[in-house]
Write a protein that holds these residues in place. Structure first.
Motif, PDB file in Angstrom:
ATOM      1  N   ALA A  67     -56.530  47.592 -33.776  1.00  0.00           N
ATOM      2  CA  ALA A  67     -56.007  46.938 -32.571  1.00  0.00           C
ATOM      3  C   ALA A  67     -54.803  46.068 -32.902  1.00  0.00           C
ATOM      4  CB  ALA A  67     -57.105  46.099 -31.930  1.00  0.00           C
ATOM      5  N   ASP A  68     -54.853  45.411 -34.062  1.00  0.00           N
ATOM      6  CA  ASP A  68     -53.717  44.575 -34.468  1.00  0.00           C
ATOM      7  C   ASP A  68     -52.477  45.412 -34.720  1.00  0.00           C
ATOM      8  OD1 ASP A  68     -55.288  42.330 -34.282  1.00  0.00           O
ATOM      9  OD2 ASP A  68     -55.806  42.294 -36.416  1.00  0.00           O
ATOM     10  N   HIS A  71     -50.909  46.579 -31.394  1.00  0.00           N
ATOM     11  CA  HIS A  71     -50.235  45.521 -30.640  1.00  0.00           C
ATOM     12  C   HIS A  71     -49.066  44.894 -31.388  1.00  0.00           C
ATOM     13  CE1 HIS A  71     -54.132  45.623 -28.437  1.00  0.00           C
ATOM     14  NE2 HIS A  71     -53.346  45.393 -27.407  1.00  0.00           N
TER      15      HIS A  71
END
Length: 325
Positions: A67-68, A71
């Motif tokens: 997820a990091d 994003h």
């Protein structure tokens, strides 16, 4: 990276309960190259891999959440997205793996080789699944139903299940035999029969509580050879105090409904003794069962229940026979 061949759940180390669904990225790798690695891995396995960051010597630095990466901007350095993750040596015994998972309270841990390089991932859900398999296998082996299927004949079902049933029957006969020793006492005081389930039932409940604490302590390695005796003494003392509390309540209620004072005292003493008995057997039997190689969570309760039934009946009816008749 190739997935390691699935192995038997009876293996004993972290290396045998890990999977290889991970990719390794350099700590200084660019966002673009890491994203490409993830795409290739997912195209091959169709599962999101764990992303492990390593230094120039291939030693683990930490984990990067996908997820990091999604994003983050393309100019973001991978090193700035790294998070710590619990680490396990590949030869760590399976029991220690479970203990480490309980302490870490994370969904995964990384298995390292002797040089500190990642070789696999242990997932908490896989640990739970494997230990559930072993517990089922332990019960099946004891009850001898591990090879029985729903379509088997009735005769095969009988041959597969009789051992467990016979053991239950034997323990039931033992409790019945204890009661039969006081047949004349029960004829003289029918009221004893009404209070017998209270003494036995409360002892059984207390024993079950001790079993639960013991099994959890064994699983999390909180109970060791060094402190096992201390644990048993703790359960004995807890049984004494809980027995006193329950005895006071039971005696008070008995007096309230019009029971004789002496009878209420006998009931109270029997409850105290059976709670001490429950604490002792509830603590010691799982340790013995574990020592013999069986699963204490599945094999202890029948023995503890028998102990609390027999001792409870023996003390309660014995005191009544001695004092009241």
């Amino acid at each position: 990276m190739k997935r390691r061949k699935e192995v038997s759940i009876t293996r004993e180390t972290a290396a045998h309960i890990m999977d290889a669904n991970f990719i390794v990225v350099d700590l200084h790798a660019g966002h673009q190259s890491v994203a490409e690695k993830i795409r290739r891995a997912m195209k091959k396995n169709e599962v999101v891999p764990s992303i492990l960051a390593v230094d120039r010597k291939k030693k683990l630095v930490g984990v990067v959440d996908i997820a990091d990466i999604l994003h983050a901007s393309t100019s973001t350095a991978i090193g700035s997205l790294v998070h710590p993750i619990p680490q396990l040596p590949e030869h760590l015994p399976r029991a220690d793996v479970l203990h480490a998972a309980a302490e870490a309270r994370r969904d995964r841990m990384v298995v390292l080789d002797e040089k500190g390089r990642p070789i696999g991932i242990v997932h908490a859900k896989d640990l739970l699944h494997r230990f559930a398999q072993e517990r089922s296998a332990s019960l099946a082996a004891f009850a001898n139903v591990h090879e029985e299927h729903a379509t088997d004949s009735v005769w095969r079902a009988i041959s597969m299940r009789h051992r467990w049933l016979v053991l239950n029957l034997a323990t039931a006969f033992l409790a019945t035999f204890t009661v039969s020793l006081f047949e004349s006492t029960l004829k003289e005081m029918v009221m004893l029969a009404a209070f017998m389930p209270i003494v036995a039932g409360m002892g059984g409940n207390a024993g079950t509580q001790s079993i639960a604490v013991a099994v959890r302590g064994i699983a999390l390695r909180e109970i060791t050879r060094k402190n096992a005796a201390r644990f048993v003494w703790k359960e004995l003392f807890a049984g004494l105090l809980n027995g006193i509390i329950v005895a006071l309540v039971a005696a008070g209620f008995s007096l309230f409904v019009g029971v004789d004072k002496t009878f209420a005292i006998i009931l109270a003493v029997a409850l105290i003794i059976n709670h001490i008995n429950a604490g002792f057997f509830g603590a010691i039997i799982p340790l013995v069962v574990r020592r013999l190689g069986y699963d204490p969570a599945l094999s202890s309760s029948i023995f503890v229940t028998t102990a609390t039934d027999v001792v409870g009946f023996l003390v309660f009816l014995g005191l009544a026979q001695t004092v009241l008749l």
